[in-house]
Design a protein around this motif. Structure first.
Motif, short mmCIF file in Angstrom:
data_model
loop_
_atom_site.label_atom_id
_atom_site.label_comp_id
_atom_site.label_asym_id
_atom_site.label_seq_id
_atom_site.Cartn_x
_atom_site.Cartn_y
_atom_site.Cartn_z
N ASN A 226 54.16 40.91 48.45
CA ASN A 226 54.34 39.46 48.60
C ASN A 226 53.51 38.65 47.61
OD1 ASN A 226 56.18 39.63 50.70
ND2 ASN A 226 54.61 39.61 52.29
N VAL A 227 52.72 39.32 46.78
CA VAL A 227 51.71 38.62 45.98
C VAL A 227 51.98 38.79 44.48
CG1 VAL A 227 49.24 38.50 45.46
CG2 VAL A 227 50.00 38.94 47.79
N ASP A 228 51.77 37.70 43.73
CA ASP A 228 51.72 37.73 42.27
C ASP A 228 50.26 37.62 41.84
OD1 ASP A 228 54.74 35.75 41.90
OD2 ASP A 228 54.46 37.92 42.06
N ALA A 229 49.88 38.33 40.77
CA ALA A 229 48.48 38.34 40.34
C ALA A 229 48.40 38.13 38.83
CB ALA A 229 47.80 39.65 40.72
N THR A 230 47.34 37.40 38.42
CA THR A 230 47.03 37.26 37.00
C THR A 230 45.57 37.61 36.78
OG1 THR A 230 46.51 34.90 37.30
CG2 THR A 230 48.76 35.46 36.58
N LEU A 231 45.29 38.33 35.70
CA LEU A 231 43.93 38.75 35.36
C LEU A 231 43.58 38.17 34.00
CD1 LEU A 231 41.37 40.40 35.86
CD2 LEU A 231 42.53 42.38 34.89
N ASN A 232 42.56 37.29 33.98
CA ASN A 232 42.16 36.60 32.75
C ASN A 232 43.34 35.92 32.06
OD1 ASN A 232 39.45 37.25 33.06
ND2 ASN A 232 39.63 39.15 31.93
N GLY A 233 44.19 35.27 32.88
CA GLY A 233 45.31 34.50 32.37
C GLY A 233 46.56 35.29 32.09
N LYS A 234 46.55 36.62 32.28
CA LYS A 234 47.72 37.44 31.99
C LYS A 234 48.25 38.06 33.28
CE LYS A 234 46.26 38.66 27.29
NZ LYS A 234 45.96 39.78 26.35
N ARG A 235 49.57 38.10 33.40
CA ARG A 235 50.20 38.69 34.58
C ARG A 235 49.86 40.17 34.68
NH1 ARG A 235 54.95 37.22 37.32
NH2 ARG A 235 55.11 38.48 39.22
N THR A 236 49.51 40.63 35.88
CA THR A 236 49.17 42.03 36.09
C THR A 236 49.98 42.59 37.25
OG1 THR A 236 47.34 43.59 36.40
CG2 THR A 236 47.24 41.56 37.65
N GLN A 237 50.25 43.87 37.22
CA GLN A 237 51.11 44.51 38.22
C GLN A 237 50.28 45.01 39.41
OE1 GLN A 237 54.48 44.71 37.96
NE2 GLN A 237 54.55 45.54 40.02
N LEU A 238 50.73 44.66 40.63
CA LEU A 238 50.08 45.13 41.85
C LEU A 238 50.84 46.34 42.39
CD1 LEU A 238 49.33 41.76 43.66
CD2 LEU A 238 47.73 43.19 42.43
N PRO A 239 50.18 47.18 43.22
CA PRO A 239 50.89 48.33 43.81
C PRO A 239 52.00 47.89 44.75
CG PRO A 239 48.68 48.07 44.74
CD PRO A 239 48.76 47.14 43.57
N ALA A 240 52.94 48.79 45.04
CA ALA A 240 54.11 48.45 45.84
C ALA A 240 53.88 48.61 47.33
CB ALA A 240 55.28 49.34 45.42
N SER A 241 52.74 49.15 47.76
CA SER A 241 52.45 49.32 49.18
C SER A 241 50.99 48.98 49.44
CB SER A 241 52.75 50.77 49.60
OG SER A 241 51.95 51.68 48.86
N ILE A 242 50.61 49.02 50.71
CA ILE A 242 49.23 48.71 51.09
C ILE A 242 48.28 49.60 50.29
CG2 ILE A 242 47.55 48.70 52.96
CD1 ILE A 242 49.86 48.24 54.88
N ALA A 243 47.30 48.97 49.63
CA ALA A 243 46.46 49.76 48.73
C ALA A 243 45.14 49.05 48.48
CB ALA A 243 47.18 50.00 47.41
N ASN A 244 44.19 49.82 47.90
CA ASN A 244 42.93 49.29 47.41
C ASN A 244 43.00 49.26 45.89
OD1 ASN A 244 42.02 49.42 50.07
ND2 ASN A 244 41.21 51.47 49.78
N VAL A 245 42.47 48.19 45.29
CA VAL A 245 42.45 48.09 43.83
C VAL A 245 41.05 47.71 43.37
CG1 VAL A 245 44.88 47.47 43.63
CG2 VAL A 245 43.17 45.67 43.85
N VAL A 246 40.69 48.16 42.18
CA VAL A 246 39.43 47.78 41.54
C VAL A 246 39.78 46.92 40.32
CG1 VAL A 246 37.44 48.61 40.23
CG2 VAL A 246 38.09 49.73 42.35
N VAL A 247 39.13 45.77 40.22
CA VAL A 247 39.43 44.82 39.15
C VAL A 247 38.22 44.71 38.24
CG1 VAL A 247 40.14 42.47 38.61
CG2 VAL A 247 40.94 43.55 40.70
N THR A 248 38.43 44.93 36.95
CA THR A 248 37.41 44.74 35.92
C THR A 248 37.97 43.77 34.88
OG1 THR A 248 38.23 46.60 34.59
CG2 THR A 248 36.56 47.09 36.29
N PRO A 249 37.13 43.27 33.94
CA PRO A 249 37.66 42.35 32.93
C PRO A 249 38.80 42.93 32.11
CG PRO A 249 35.26 42.28 32.96
CD PRO A 249 35.66 43.41 33.85
N ARG A 250 38.91 44.25 32.03
CA ARG A 250 39.91 44.87 31.18
C ARG A 250 41.19 45.24 31.90
NH1 ARG A 250 37.36 49.41 27.40
NH2 ARG A 250 39.45 49.14 26.51
N ALA A 251 41.10 45.57 33.21
CA ALA A 251 42.30 46.07 33.87
C ALA A 251 42.15 46.00 35.39
CB ALA A 251 42.58 47.52 33.46
N LEU A 252 43.29 46.19 36.07
CA LEU A 252 43.37 46.33 37.54
C LEU A 252 43.98 47.70 37.80
CD1 LEU A 252 44.63 43.78 40.13
CD2 LEU A 252 45.67 46.05 40.05
#
Length: 257
Positions: A226-252
């Motif tokens: 249900n969520v759209d995400a942007t990282l440092n102004g750029k669109r980033t892809q989220l997982p398709a199911s319930i999940a944990n993610v780690v976000v750094t300046p370079r990537a998700l």
């Protein structure tokens, strides 16, 4: 005398004139009427069977936290065709712990640097004036203005020295924005890792946006579809199911939960 009756698909107890809504029995009754097993619901909703059982038993202490309980309730109720918001409201009113607002981060105020350029101009001029005054006055106290040489000319350069081009630096802060574009999603955010300090935990309702700026974040998403995400102004892809993610300046990236 306590009488039970079914109202629509939800279970209600009538005690005198007071109506008490039961979360667990309403979920269980709806599931059993549809002849569904917990294992079937688990595969469809991606919620573990032990958490589904905890919802039906109203054992909310087994769930990871209040945000998870709300998200699981909403997903489970919607899957059974029930009024999901009523279940969330009932939980928030009678079971959810009080939320402690997070203190605002301190703001660092930088003092402007003093300009030394003016001093570099004033010092040579002052030296020249002092030298001129000393030459005008002799050791006997008489002025020798007629024979004093002209003061030295001080050239002041106003040209700005060229500034070397700055090297392109990689961002040191992960600036992520989460937008509940297609529906609600419960979100839990911690600093650094799963054991880091909790800075945000609640359900992000549809249309709402939340932003974070830290060097490293650990995020649990209950309904990332249900969520759209942007990282440092750029669109980033989220997982398709319930999940944990780690976000750094370079990537998700997705991590095991």
């Amino acid at each position: 005398m306590l009488a039970r009756r079914l109202a629509g698909r939800n279970t209600v107890e009538t005690v005198g004139e007071v109506h008490v809504f039961e979360i667990g029995s309403s979920l269980r009754g709806a599931r059993e009427r549809q002849k569904l097993e917990l294992s079937q619901v688990e595969r469809a909703t991606h919620i573990r069977a032990k958490y589904l059982q905890a919802l039906e038993d109203e054992r909310f202490d087994i769930l990871p936290g209040a945000a998870y309980a709300k998200g699981f309730l909403r997903t489970y109720a919607e899957y059974l065709g029930l009024d999901a918001q009523r279940f969330v409201d009932e939980y928030s009113t009678h079971f959810a712990p009080a939320e402690i607002p997070e203190a605002a981060p301190p703001v660092r105020v930088r003092r402007p640097r003093r300009l030394f350029g003016a001093r570099l101009v004033v010092i040579p001029v002052a030296v020249a004036v002092g030298l001129f005054s000393w030459r005008l006055t002799g050791s006997d106290g008489h002025h020798r203005a007629a024979f004093a040489p002209a003061p030295p000319h001080v050239r002041v350069s106003t040209a700005t020295p060229p500034v070397p081009p700055a090297r392109a630096q990689r961002p040191r802060t992960a600036r992520i924005a989460l937008v509940a574009a297609r529906g609600p999603c419960w979100v839990s955010v911690r600093l650094g890792s799963e054991t880091g300090r909790l800075i945000y935990e609640r359900t992000l309702e549809q249309g709402q946006t939340v932003r974070f700026a830290r060097p490293r974040l650990w995020i649990r998403l209950g309904a990332p579809w249900n969520v759209d995400a942007t990282l440092n102004g750029k669109r980033t892809q989220l997982p398709a199911s319930i999940a944990n993610v780690v976000v750094t300046p370079r990537a998700l990236r997705t991590v095991a939960g």
